[in-house]
Design a protein around this motif. Structure first.
Motif, short mmCIF file in Angstrom:
data_model
loop_
_atom_site.label_atom_id
_atom_site.label_comp_id
_atom_site.label_asym_id
_atom_site.label_seq_id
_atom_site.Cartn_x
_atom_site.Cartn_y
_atom_site.Cartn_z
N PRO A 50 2.26 -6.60 16.70
CA PRO A 50 3.45 -7.39 16.35
C PRO A 50 4.33 -6.65 15.34
CG PRO A 50 1.54 -8.24 15.19
CD PRO A 50 1.04 -7.17 16.14
N ASP A 51 5.58 -7.09 15.26
CA ASP A 51 6.54 -6.49 14.33
C ASP A 51 6.53 -7.17 12.97
OD1 ASP A 51 7.44 -4.63 16.20
OD2 ASP A 51 8.92 -6.02 17.02
N ALA A 52 5.56 -8.00 12.69
CA ALA A 52 5.50 -8.75 11.43
C ALA A 52 5.53 -7.79 10.24
CB ALA A 52 4.24 -9.60 11.39
N LYS A 53 6.23 -8.18 9.22
CA LYS A 53 6.37 -7.36 8.01
C LYS A 53 5.36 -7.80 6.96
CE LYS A 53 10.15 -5.42 9.63
NZ LYS A 53 10.01 -4.25 10.43
N PHE A 54 4.85 -6.81 6.23
CA PHE A 54 3.97 -7.03 5.09
C PHE A 54 4.27 -5.92 4.09
CE2 PHE A 54 1.79 -4.73 8.42
CZ PHE A 54 1.15 -3.68 7.79
N THR A 55 3.58 -5.92 2.97
CA THR A 55 3.89 -4.98 1.89
C THR A 55 2.87 -3.86 1.84
OG1 THR A 55 4.79 -6.84 0.65
CG2 THR A 55 4.36 -4.85 -0.59
N LEU A 64 3.17 -2.60 11.38
CA LEU A 64 2.19 -1.78 12.09
C LEU A 64 2.84 -0.64 12.86
CD1 LEU A 64 -0.31 -4.52 13.30
CD2 LEU A 64 -0.51 -2.97 11.34
N ALA A 65 4.14 -0.72 13.12
CA ALA A 65 4.84 0.36 13.81
C ALA A 65 4.75 1.68 13.03
CB ALA A 65 6.31 -0.02 14.02
N GLY A 143 -0.44 -14.64 11.16
CA GLY A 143 0.21 -15.63 12.02
C GLY A 143 0.65 -15.03 13.34
N ALA A 144 1.27 -13.84 13.28
CA ALA A 144 1.72 -13.17 14.50
C ALA A 144 0.55 -12.77 15.39
CB ALA A 144 2.56 -11.94 14.14
N LEU A 145 -0.59 -12.50 14.78
CA LEU A 145 -1.78 -12.12 15.53
C LEU A 145 -2.61 -13.32 15.96
CD1 LEU A 145 -2.83 -9.07 13.36
CD2 LEU A 145 -2.10 -9.00 15.76
N ASN A 146 -2.22 -14.50 15.50
CA ASN A 146 -2.97 -15.72 15.77
C ASN A 146 -4.44 -15.56 15.34
OD1 ASN A 146 -3.25 -18.40 16.56
ND2 ASN A 146 -3.84 -17.84 18.64
N GLY A 160 -0.17 1.87 19.74
CA GLY A 160 0.08 0.56 19.15
C GLY A 160 -0.33 -0.60 20.04
N ARG A 161 -1.26 -0.37 20.96
CA ARG A 161 -1.77 -1.42 21.85
C ARG A 161 -3.16 -1.85 21.38
NH1 ARG A 161 2.31 -3.35 24.79
NH2 ARG A 161 3.65 -1.67 25.46
N GLU A 162 -3.39 -3.14 21.38
CA GLU A 162 -4.69 -3.65 20.93
C GLU A 162 -5.80 -3.22 21.88
OE1 GLU A 162 -6.88 -7.89 19.97
OE2 GLU A 162 -4.75 -7.67 19.46
N VAL A 163 -6.90 -2.76 21.31
CA VAL A 163 -8.09 -2.38 22.06
C VAL A 163 -9.07 -3.56 22.02
CG1 VAL A 163 -10.03 -0.76 22.21
CG2 VAL A 163 -7.76 0.05 21.50
#
Length: 190
Positions: A50-55, A64-65, A143-146, A160-163
């Protein structure tokens, strides 16, 4: 506060302390009825990060990008979560090992609502010095990752793909962890 934040927070708080002794091989219908089960979950395989932002540890916004190009293990944790705290030293050891070879990124993103300085102090007190103080006080990433349980660790490949995701705590220096991490092209250690 947003309602979705409150719902996500309630799920994480209630799930963190639950014992999850059920085997990871439960069928999907049973797992859906009972909620998350400790162990490997491959139901999100292939999904983009996800493109969710964190610090980041420098206090700057990231996502994560920033980690594309190398497989990365992303751990969601909190200071109030006993299983999270239990596994932090093993994540630290994993990060120390793979920082040298550059074959796997390891980040642990705190889901604590307090200031980033409190996360830094907590990690310092535990002598967890190879994991930076990544921080997500708004729980945008979880939240974006549920992610419904802390700790949860998600392995992403270099694209960047989930394994897979691992729900619950794990000794990240164990043979089981090495076998799982090898699925993203990370060399086996331990």
């Amino acid at each position: 506060m947003h309602r979705s934040f409150l719902v996500a927070f309630a799920l994480l708080v209630s799930a963190c302390g639950q014992e999850m002794d059920q085997p990871a091989a439960n069928n999907e219908a049973q797992a859906e009825a009972e909620g998350p089960v400790k162990g490997v979950d491959r139901s999100h395989k292939g999904e983009a990060a996800p493109d969710a932002k964190f610090t980041n540890p420098d206090g700057e916004e990231t996502s994560l990008a920033e980690f594309r190009g190398v497989p990365v293990a992303v751990n969601l944790w909190a200071t109030w979560c006993a299983p999270c705290v239990k596994e932090l030293p093993t994540l630290n050891a994993l990060a120390r090992t793979h920082d040298k070879d550059g074959a796997l990124g390891v980040i642990a993103v705190s889901q604590d609502s307090g200031p980033q300085g409190s996360v830094e102090a907590f990690l310092s007190k535990l002598k967890v010095d190879d994991l930076g103080a990544y921080h997500d006080p708004k729980m945008a990433l979880s939240g974006a990752l549920n992610a419904q349980v802390l700790p949860t660790t998600i392995l992403y490949d270099a694209q960047g793909r989930e394994v897979w995701r691992y729900v619950g705590d794990l000794d990240w220096t164990s043979a089981e962890a090495a076998k799982l991490l090898a699925e993203a092209g990370a060399p086996q250690k331990g």
